[in-house]
Scaffold this motif. Structure first.
Motif, PDB file in Angstrom:
ATOM      1  N   PRO A 208       0.820  -1.219   0.000  1.00 46.80           N
ATOM      2  CA  PRO A 208       0.000   0.000   0.000  1.00 46.80           C
ATOM      3  C   PRO A 208       0.855   1.271   0.000  1.00 46.80           C
ATOM      4  O   PRO A 208       2.024   1.245   0.371  1.00 46.80           O
ATOM      5  CB  PRO A 208      -0.773  -0.104   1.317  1.00 46.80           C
ATOM      6  N   ASN A 209       0.226   2.341  -0.448  1.00 45.27           N
ATOM      7  CA  ASN A 209       0.829   3.677  -0.367  1.00 45.27           C
ATOM      8  C   ASN A 209       0.210   4.445   0.785  1.00 45.27           C
ATOM      9  O   ASN A 209      -1.008   4.452   0.943  1.00 45.27           O
ATOM     10  CB  ASN A 209       0.528   4.478  -1.635  1.00 45.27           C
ATOM     11  N   PHE A 210       1.035   5.103   1.540  1.00 41.28           N
ATOM     12  CA  PHE A 210       0.550   6.018   2.571  1.00 41.28           C
ATOM     13  C   PHE A 210       0.993   7.415   2.171  1.00 41.28           C
ATOM     14  O   PHE A 210       2.096   7.594   1.656  1.00 41.28           O
ATOM     15  CB  PHE A 210       1.162   5.661   3.931  1.00 41.28           C
ATOM     16  N   GLU A 211       0.135   8.374   2.414  1.00 41.58           N
ATOM     17  CA  GLU A 211       0.520   9.753   2.085  1.00 41.58           C
ATOM     18  C   GLU A 211       0.866  10.497   3.360  1.00 41.58           C
ATOM     19  O   GLU A 211       0.054  10.559   4.285  1.00 41.58           O
ATOM     20  CB  GLU A 211      -0.637  10.441   1.352  1.00 41.58           C
ATOM     21  N   LEU A 212       2.062  11.039   3.393  1.00 43.95           N
ATOM     22  CA  LEU A 212       2.518  11.777   4.567  1.00 43.95           C
ATOM     23  C   LEU A 212       2.874  13.202   4.155  1.00 43.95           C
ATOM     24  O   LEU A 212       3.158  13.469   2.995  1.00 43.95           O
ATOM     25  CB  LEU A 212       3.758  11.107   5.179  1.00 43.95           C
ATOM     26  N   LYS A 213       2.864  14.096   5.128  1.00 43.13           N
ATOM     27  CA  LYS A 213       3.261  15.485   4.860  1.00 43.13           C
ATOM     28  C   LYS A 213       4.724  15.666   5.248  1.00 43.13           C
ATOM     29  O   LYS A 213       5.162  15.213   6.314  1.00 43.13           O
ATOM     30  CB  LYS A 213       2.400  16.438   5.699  1.00 43.13           C
ATOM     31  N   GLU A 214       5.429  16.347   4.400  1.00 38.51           N
ATOM     32  CA  GLU A 214       6.846  16.586   4.623  1.00 38.51           C
ATOM     33  C   GLU A 214       7.075  17.340   5.933  1.00 38.51           C
ATOM     34  O   GLU A 214       6.370  18.298   6.241  1.00 38.51           O
ATOM     35  CB  GLU A 214       7.373  17.412   3.439  1.00 38.51           C
ATOM     36  N   VAL A 273       8.753   8.986  12.753  1.00 35.51           N
ATOM     37  CA  VAL A 273       9.297   9.323  11.438  1.00 35.51           C
ATOM     38  C   VAL A 273       8.921  10.762  11.102  1.00 35.51           C
ATOM     39  O   VAL A 273       7.755  11.141  11.196  1.00 35.51           O
ATOM     40  CB  VAL A 273       8.717   8.398  10.340  1.00 35.51           C
ATOM     41  N   THR A 274       9.905  11.523  10.719  1.00 32.89           N
ATOM     42  CA  THR A 274       9.659  12.892  10.250  1.00 32.89           C
ATOM     43  C   THR A 274      10.202  12.969   8.830  1.00 32.89           C
ATOM     44  O   THR A 274      11.365  13.284   8.617  1.00 32.89           O
ATOM     45  CB  THR A 274      10.368  13.911  11.176  1.00 32.89           C
ATOM     46  N   PRO A 275       9.367  12.610   7.842  1.00 32.05           N
ATOM     47  CA  PRO A 275       9.898  12.384   6.502  1.00 32.05           C
ATOM     48  C   PRO A 275      10.262  13.672   5.766  1.00 32.05           C
ATOM     49  O   PRO A 275       9.587  14.694   5.901  1.00 32.05           O
ATOM     50  CB  PRO A 275       8.736  11.680   5.791  1.00 32.05           C
ATOM     51  N   GLU A 276      11.341  13.575   5.016  1.00 34.79           N
ATOM     52  CA  GLU A 276      11.734  14.679   4.136  1.00 34.79           C
ATOM     53  C   GLU A 276      11.501  14.289   2.672  1.00 34.79           C
ATOM     54  O   GLU A 276      11.386  15.137   1.810  1.00 34.79           O
ATOM     55  CB  GLU A 276      13.211  15.039   4.355  1.00 34.79           C
ATOM     56  N   ARG A 277      11.528  12.990   2.414  1.00 33.74           N
ATOM     57  CA  ARG A 277      11.287  12.538   1.035  1.00 33.74           C
ATOM     58  C   ARG A 277      10.620  11.161   1.079  1.00 33.74           C
ATOM     59  O   ARG A 277      10.521  10.570   2.150  1.00 33.74           O
ATOM     60  CB  ARG A 277      12.598  12.469   0.250  1.00 33.74           C
TER      61      ARG A 277
END
Ligand code: C2O
Ligand code: CU
Length: 464
Positions: A208-214, A273-277
């Motif tokens: 699955p794909n999850f959508e996260l905010k940068e 997790v604090t995603p940048e990309r």
């Protein structure tokens, strides 16, 4: 259509975006009970053209409905059994009242087909837990009888949008894409590493794909619901920190102490997790990394949503100097040393092993004996010394208590000795764990590789 390795090969990534909790709603009856029905459901696990699988599910969903409560709350669940065989529900990792622990044959009579059972208990600890069938678990869990149980902090540390549950499983599919039911119970699996699947799902979906905010902080709660697979993951590759193991927070979020990190059957891991990309979770135990969940990272928001630090749950600290020590020698399995093994009071020889399916033992005893492995007074501290005298890793679970892993291979653990309810032990390793036996009742200690548990790696102790 699919090969043994096809989960490493590929199917097009599922495109459903999942935001917030992957919740299914559960009906509350007038008396406040959540209605959970275990029953057969025909579902396509693999792609649309594949054959449907004969699954056994809670409320027709895989995973079962996410049960979400606040710490200190009462959980009331009415289980209805629509299966063709008896069942019960175990609330994995909850320091629960013994009569509600859901172990068929030890803490309750199994619930017969057509019957109901009411579970009613208080959740003492915040964190990530799960529930699953605990009668013939090797069969019932493999067919899908499990779901997440999330206990929120009094004030939830993360808001729902930044708090995601990922229930991971591996299914064994046949060439037509349906669940391989015929191979359930194969002694080959029981005597080796347990039943491995060839198709990975997260919350019931493939890749699955999850959508996260940068730049926003997320809590990802991983739950390993597989019968036997140990997932190897590398969360440091996308800068994640570990918040909690098996529901219990670390004093502060930490960089993973090892790489890869292992997530054994039944274990949980909460990551920060604090995603940048964009990033993906990869299963690293095969020949090539297999990405099984994708995170698409989108536009930065101006304000960074704050979260609260996780506070420790009130688990009593074991007194190591006055603890009672009990030793378990694990034997059996393929390529292993089999000592004289007693099952149901009888010494097994030759043909008895395949006939009874008892292939592993603790201290020479296969499966539950009539008497507890040990009996201890409430409040005393226990050190369990576990020696893995087999050629396989195992995932050892204590019911009703969390423990600290205090030693591995004779070396003291100095990584903060996180609380756990399930620990991994490698071939020929020794591990010592410690806990306060503060919960009265009859509690299992078993391997959570469910074939191993069924084939002998199962004992119990009593707190009086
Ligand atoms: Cu999650 Cu006795 O198990
Ligand atoms: Cu095992």
């Amino acid at each position: 259509m699919i090969s043994r390795r096809s989960f490493l090969a590929t199917t097009a990534a599922a495109t459903t975006a999942i935001a917030g909790h992957p919740l299914f709603s559960v009906a509350h009856a007038d008396d406040g009970f959540l209605e959970i029905t275990a029953g057969p459901t025909s579902k396509k696990l693999y792609h649309e053209d594949a054959k449907a699988s004969d699954l056994w599910l809670y409320n027709g969903n895989t995973p079962g409905p996410e049960i979400r409560v606040t710490v200190g709350e009462r959980v009331k669940v009415r289980l209805t059994n629509n299966l063709e065989e008896p069942t019960s529900i175990h609330w994995h990792g909850i320091r629960i009242a013994n009569a509600m622990d859901g172990v068929s044959g030890l803490t309750q009579e199994p619930v017969q087909p057509g019957e109901t059972f009411e579970y009613d208990f208080v959740v003492p600890d915040a964190g990530t837990y799960w529930y699953h069938a605990h009668n013939k678990s090797w069969n019932q869990v493999a067919r899908g009888l499990y779901g997440p149980l999330i206990v929120d902090e009094a004030t939830p540390a993360f808001d729902p949008e930044h708090d995601l549950t990922l229930v991971i499983d591996d299914w064994r599919l046949q060439k037509d894409g349906s669940l391989d039911v015929a191979s359930l119970g194969h002694l080959m699996d029981w005597s080796h590493g347990g039943r491995f699947g060839n198709y990975l799902t997260v919350n019931g979906k493939s890749r699955p794909n999850f959508e996260l905010k940068e730049g926003q902080a997320y809590r990802l709660r991983l739950i390993n619901a597989a019968n036997a697979r140990i997932f190897s993951i590398a969360p440091e590759s996308f800068g994640a920190l570990v918040l909690a193991y098996d529901g219990q927070p670390l004093p502060t979020p930490e960089k993973p102490a090892y790489s890869p990190l292992l997530l054994s059957p039944a274990q949980r891991m909460d990551l920060l997790v604090t995603p940048e990309r964009d990033f993906a979770f990869e299963e690293l135990s095969g020949d090539t990394p297999y990405p099984f969940a994708f995170f698409k990272v989108q536009g930065r928001q101006d304000t960074k949503k704050a979260f609260l630090p996780l506070v420790p749950n009130p688990i009593p600290e074991p007194d190591l100097t006055n603890a009672r020590t009990y030793t378990i020698d694990m034997t059996g399995g393929a390529m292993g040393r089999m000592v004289e093994t007693v099952y149901n009071g009888k010494v097994l020889t030759g043909e008895d092993f395949p006939r009874t399916g008892q292939l592993w033992a603790f201290n020479g005893v296969a499966n539950l004996a009539e008497d507890p492995f040990f009996k201890i007074k409430r409040g005393e501290s226990v050190i369990l010394e576990v020696l893995n005298d087999t050629s396989f890793p195992h995932a050892m679970h204590v019911h009703g208590h969390h423990f600290r892993v205090i030693e591995r291979e004779g070396a003291t653990i100095d990584d903060g000795r996180p609380w756990r309810d399930t620990f991994a032990i490698g071939p020929s390793q020794s591990v010592r764990i410690a806990f306060v036996a503060d919960n009265p009742g009859k509690w299992l200690f078993h391997c959570h590789m469910l074939e191993h548990a069924a084939a002998g790696m199962n004992t119990w102790f009593e707190v009086v």
